[in-house]
Design a protein around this motif. Structure first.
Motif, PDB file in Angstrom:
ATOM      1  N   GLN A   1      -0.523  14.683  -9.697  1.00  0.00           N
ATOM      2  CA  GLN A   1      -1.546  14.509  -8.657  1.00  0.00           C
ATOM      3  C   GLN A   1      -0.825  14.186  -7.351  1.00  0.00           C
ATOM      4  O   GLN A   1       0.064  13.332  -7.328  1.00  0.00           O
ATOM      5  N   ILE A   2      -1.221  14.860  -6.260  1.00  0.00           N
ATOM      6  CA  ILE A   2      -0.598  14.628  -4.958  1.00  0.00           C
ATOM      7  C   ILE A   2      -1.637  13.999  -4.024  1.00  0.00           C
ATOM      8  O   ILE A   2      -2.754  14.509  -3.890  1.00  0.00           O
ATOM      9  N   LEU A   3      -1.251  12.901  -3.367  1.00  0.00           N
ATOM     10  CA  LEU A   3      -2.139  12.196  -2.443  1.00  0.00           C
ATOM     11  C   LEU A   3      -1.484  12.110  -1.066  1.00  0.00           C
ATOM     12  O   LEU A   3      -0.262  11.967  -0.960  1.00  0.00           O
ATOM     13  N   THR A   4      -2.309  12.154  -0.010  1.00  0.00           N
ATOM     14  CA  THR A   4      -1.797  12.033   1.360  1.00  0.00           C
ATOM     15  C   THR A   4      -2.632  10.996   2.116  1.00  0.00           C
ATOM     16  O   THR A   4      -3.529  11.349   2.889  1.00  0.00           O
ATOM     17  N   PRO A   5      -2.370   9.715   1.908  1.00  0.00           N
ATOM     18  CA  PRO A   5      -3.123   8.675   2.624  1.00  0.00           C
ATOM     19  C   PRO A   5      -2.816   8.699   4.115  1.00  0.00           C
ATOM     20  O   PRO A   5      -1.713   9.072   4.530  1.00  0.00           O
ATOM     21  N   ALA A   6      -3.794   8.302   4.923  1.00  0.00           N
ATOM     22  CA  ALA A   6      -3.635   8.303   6.376  1.00  0.00           C
ATOM     23  C   ALA A   6      -2.981   7.011   6.840  1.00  0.00           C
ATOM     24  O   ALA A   6      -3.201   5.928   6.275  1.00  0.00           O
ATOM     25  N   GLU A   7      -2.181   7.124   7.892  1.00  0.00           N
ATOM     26  CA  GLU A   7      -1.494   5.971   8.456  1.00  0.00           C
ATOM     27  C   GLU A   7      -2.498   4.912   8.920  1.00  0.00           C
ATOM     28  O   GLU A   7      -3.409   5.186   9.694  1.00  0.00           O
ATOM     29  N   GLY A   8      -2.310   3.682   8.419  1.00  0.00           N
ATOM     30  CA  GLY A   8      -3.099   2.548   8.869  1.00  0.00           C
ATOM     31  C   GLY A   8      -4.527   2.495   8.375  1.00  0.00           C
ATOM     32  O   GLY A   8      -5.245   1.538   8.667  1.00  0.00           O
ATOM     33  N   ALA A   9      -4.958   3.496   7.634  1.00  0.00           N
ATOM     34  CA  ALA A   9      -6.345   3.566   7.179  1.00  0.00           C
ATOM     35  C   ALA A   9      -6.507   2.929   5.808  1.00  0.00           C
ATOM     36  O   ALA A   9      -5.520   2.683   5.105  1.00  0.00           O
ATOM     37  N   PRO A  10      -7.764   2.641   5.395  1.00  0.00           N
ATOM     38  CA  PRO A  10      -7.965   2.224   4.011  1.00  0.00           C
ATOM     39  C   PRO A  10      -7.368   3.258   3.062  1.00  0.00           C
ATOM     40  O   PRO A  10      -7.366   4.459   3.349  1.00  0.00           O
ATOM     41  N   GLY A  11      -6.851   2.804   1.935  1.00  0.00           N
ATOM     42  CA  GLY A  11      -6.110   3.698   1.056  1.00  0.00           C
ATOM     43  C   GLY A  11      -6.983   4.622   0.237  1.00  0.00           C
ATOM     44  O   GLY A  11      -8.215   4.511   0.206  1.00  0.00           O
ATOM     45  N   LEU A  12      -6.320   5.558  -0.435  1.00  0.00           N
ATOM     46  CA  LEU A  12      -6.979   6.442  -1.391  1.00  0.00           C
ATOM     47  C   LEU A  12      -7.002   5.736  -2.744  1.00  0.00           C
ATOM     48  O   LEU A  12      -6.023   5.112  -3.146  1.00  0.00           O
ATOM     49  N   GLU A  13      -8.121   5.846  -3.436  1.00  0.00           N
ATOM     50  CA  GLU A  13      -8.341   5.047  -4.638  1.00  0.00           C
ATOM     51  C   GLU A  13      -8.096   5.838  -5.919  1.00  0.00           C
ATOM     52  O   GLU A  13      -8.729   6.872  -6.151  1.00  0.00           O
ATOM     53  N   VAL A  14      -7.177   5.343  -6.720  1.00  0.00           N
ATOM     54  CA  VAL A  14      -6.948   5.852  -8.069  1.00  0.00           C
ATOM     55  C   VAL A  14      -7.481   4.801  -9.032  1.00  0.00           C
ATOM     56  O   VAL A  14      -7.077   3.630  -8.972  1.00  0.00           O
ATOM     57  N   ARG A  15      -8.406   5.201  -9.886  1.00  0.00           N
ATOM     58  CA  ARG A  15      -9.017   4.239 -10.809  1.00  0.00           C
ATOM     59  C   ARG A  15      -8.225   4.153 -12.112  1.00  0.00           C
ATOM     60  O   ARG A  15      -7.718   5.137 -12.610  1.00  0.00           O
ATOM     61  N   HIS A  16      -8.157   2.916 -12.607  1.00  0.00           N
ATOM     62  CA  HIS A  16      -7.570   2.671 -13.923  1.00  0.00           C
ATOM     63  C   HIS A  16      -8.461   1.651 -14.622  1.00  0.00           C
ATOM     64  O   HIS A  16      -8.328   0.438 -14.404  1.00  0.00           O
ATOM     65  N   GLY A  17      -9.408   2.117 -15.413  1.00  0.00           N
ATOM     66  CA  GLY A  17     -10.380   1.220 -16.017  1.00  0.00           C
ATOM     67  C   GLY A  17     -11.212   0.561 -14.938  1.00  0.00           C
ATOM     68  O   GLY A  17     -11.783   1.229 -14.070  1.00  0.00           O
ATOM     69  N   ASP A  18     -11.275  -0.776 -14.953  1.00  0.00           N
ATOM     70  CA  ASP A  18     -12.032  -1.486 -13.920  1.00  0.00           C
ATOM     71  C   ASP A  18     -11.153  -1.883 -12.740  1.00  0.00           C
ATOM     72  O   ASP A  18     -11.598  -2.599 -11.842  1.00  0.00           O
ATOM     73  N   ARG A  19      -9.916  -1.399 -12.721  1.00  0.00           N
ATOM     74  CA  ARG A  19      -9.024  -1.669 -11.587  1.00  0.00           C
ATOM     75  C   ARG A  19      -9.001  -0.474 -10.634  1.00  0.00           C
ATOM     76  O   ARG A  19      -9.283   0.666 -11.016  1.00  0.00           O
ATOM     77  N   ILE A  20      -8.623  -0.746  -9.375  1.00  0.00           N
ATOM     78  CA  ILE A  20      -8.370   0.305  -8.398  1.00  0.00           C
ATOM     79  C   ILE A  20      -6.919   0.193  -7.936  1.00  0.00           C
ATOM     80  O   ILE A  20      -6.459  -0.893  -7.527  1.00  0.00           O
ATOM     81  N   LEU A  21      -6.204   1.300  -8.007  1.00  0.00           N
ATOM     82  CA  LEU A  21      -4.842   1.392  -7.487  1.00  0.00           C
ATOM     83  C   LEU A  21      -4.954   2.080  -6.134  1.00  0.00           C
ATOM     84  O   LEU A  21      -5.174   3.282  -6.054  1.00  0.00           O
ATOM     85  N   GLU A  22      -4.861   1.304  -5.065  1.00  0.00           N
ATOM     86  CA  GLU A  22      -5.085   1.794  -3.709  1.00  0.00           C
ATOM     87  C   GLU A  22      -3.766   2.282  -3.111  1.00  0.00           C
ATOM     88  O   GLU A  22      -2.822   1.506  -2.950  1.00  0.00           O
ATOM     89  N   VAL A  23      -3.702   3.563  -2.768  1.00  0.00           N
ATOM     90  CA  VAL A  23      -2.487   4.158  -2.218  1.00  0.00           C
ATOM     91  C   VAL A  23      -2.591   4.135  -0.700  1.00  0.00           C
ATOM     92  O   VAL A  23      -3.486   4.759  -0.107  1.00  0.00           O
ATOM     93  N   ILE A  24      -1.678   3.422  -0.031  1.00  0.00           N
ATOM     94  CA  ILE A  24      -1.752   3.227   1.413  1.00  0.00           C
ATOM     95  C   ILE A  24      -0.493   3.733   2.105  1.00  0.00           C
ATOM     96  O   ILE A  24       0.569   3.878   1.484  1.00  0.00           O
ATOM     97  N   ARG A  25      -0.636   3.989   3.411  1.00  0.00           N
ATOM     98  CA  ARG A  25       0.512   4.315   4.261  1.00  0.00           C
ATOM     99  C   ARG A  25       0.536   3.322   5.421  1.00  0.00           C
ATOM    100  O   ARG A  25      -0.468   3.147   6.119  1.00  0.00           O
ATOM    101  N   ARG A  26       1.682   2.677   5.629  1.00  0.00           N
ATOM    102  CA  ARG A  26       1.857   1.707   6.694  1.00  0.00           C
ATOM    103  C   ARG A  26       3.204   1.929   7.368  1.00  0.00           C
ATOM    104  O   ARG A  26       4.253   1.808   6.726  1.00  0.00           O
ATOM    105  N   THR A  27       3.162   2.268   8.659  1.00  0.00           N
ATOM    106  CA  THR A  27       4.370   2.513   9.450  1.00  0.00           C
ATOM    107  C   THR A  27       5.280   3.524   8.744  1.00  0.00           C
ATOM    108  O   THR A  27       6.495   3.354   8.653  1.00  0.00           O
ATOM    109  N   GLY A  28       4.672   4.575   8.192  1.00  0.00           N
ATOM    110  CA  GLY A  28       5.426   5.634   7.544  1.00  0.00           C
ATOM    111  C   GLY A  28       5.909   5.311   6.149  1.00  0.00           C
ATOM    112  O   GLY A  28       6.570   6.131   5.513  1.00  0.00           O
TER     113      GLY A  28
END
Length: 270
Positions: free
Chosen positions: A81-108
């Motif tokens: 799976q390929i994700l492209t989160p935006a700089e400084g924005a809320p992350g893209l959410e990957v779910r794992h059961g009742d957890r969220i794995l938030e993929v973020i980009r900060r200062t590159g």
């Protein structure tokens, strides 16, 4: 101020304060964070996180098997799976059961933040310590817009990161005998100020607090209610990447109003 007016002021502040606390009780909000994993260009497994994760050419790659139970946008990840989160924005959410794995980009840089509704910080949360509301901390100021909005860069609570804010003008106000001038962020209808003061690192969180200002009057008059000075997420968790206050907004006075350092509520000595 009459007794009825004072009661209304206290009640209005209490409603704001309780709404702030309810926001922090979000089962997948900032208090649910249990980890912050910075990714590299080398495929690796993260502690207590299924799959293999890495970064190539500004894209985050995840490899997982069906048994890993990872989902993105409602579809299980089986393979790559390929994700492209935006700089400084809320992350893209990957779910794992009742957890969220938030993929973020900060200062590159790219990271995975783990949100877990069973987080110890969330389960232990008993509220936000704050100064008692006082109408004297509602201060009148004057807003002077810049001819053109400017980008103002600040550091962050994580070394090496930067935040880029849209600064639209300055606000000048007086507290006691001291006149202060701060830079305001946001647009002309929704201004806010990120600041520190003489209480920072003593009774309030050291990196910054924020106060919403709202829209100025036609003549530039604004009202700063420091009773509603709010902590940023980094005051509550070590897994946030919040900005620090700009140098221009480091007040000389002690603003003994608004939210205090959350550790005060746990009986810690600062």
């Amino acid at each position: 101020m009459t007794t009825s007016t004072a009661t209304e002021f206290d009640t209005t502040w209490a409603l704001w304060h309780h709404a702030r606390e309810d926001q922090l009780r979000d089962p997948l909000g900032f208090l649910s964070l249990t980890a912050l994993h910075w990714l590299t260009d080398q495929p690796e497994r993260l502690a207590d996180v299924p799959g293999t994760w890495w970064v190539t050419e500004d894209k985050v790659f995840i490899t997982a098997q069906p048994g890993d139970r990872l989902e993105f946008q409602g579809t299980g990840i089986a393979g790559v799976q390929i994700l492209t989160p935006a700089e400084g924005a809320p992350g893209l959410e990957v779910r794992h059961g009742d957890r969220i794995l938030e993929v973020i980009r900060r200062t590159g840089r790219y990271a995975v933040r783990v949100h877990d509704p069973k987080s110890p910080a969330l389960l232990a949360f008993e509220g936000i310590p704050a100064y008692a509301p006082d109408p004297r901390w509602v201060v009148t100021g004057h807003y002077r817009p810049f001819d053109v909005p400017r980008t103002l860069t600040t550091g962050a609570v994580v070394d090496g990161l930067e935040h880029h804010h849209t600064a639209t003008g300055t606000i000048e106000f007086t507290i006691g005998a001291v006149t202060e001038q701060v830079v305001a962020f946001g647009n002309g209808d929704d201004l806010r100020v990120l600041f520190t003061d003489a209480t920072s690192g003593v009774t309030t969180y050291p990196a910054a607090r924020a106060v919403a200002v709202g829209a100025p009057d036609p003549d530039g008059t604004v009202h700063l209610d420091f009773n509603r000075s709010a902590n940023l997420p980094c005051a509550f968790t070590d897994f946030a990447t919040c900005p620090i206050a700009p140098e221009q907004n480091r007040l000389r006075v002690a603003v003994e109003a608004g939210e205090q350092h959350p550790k005060l509520g746990l009986g810690d000595r600062l």
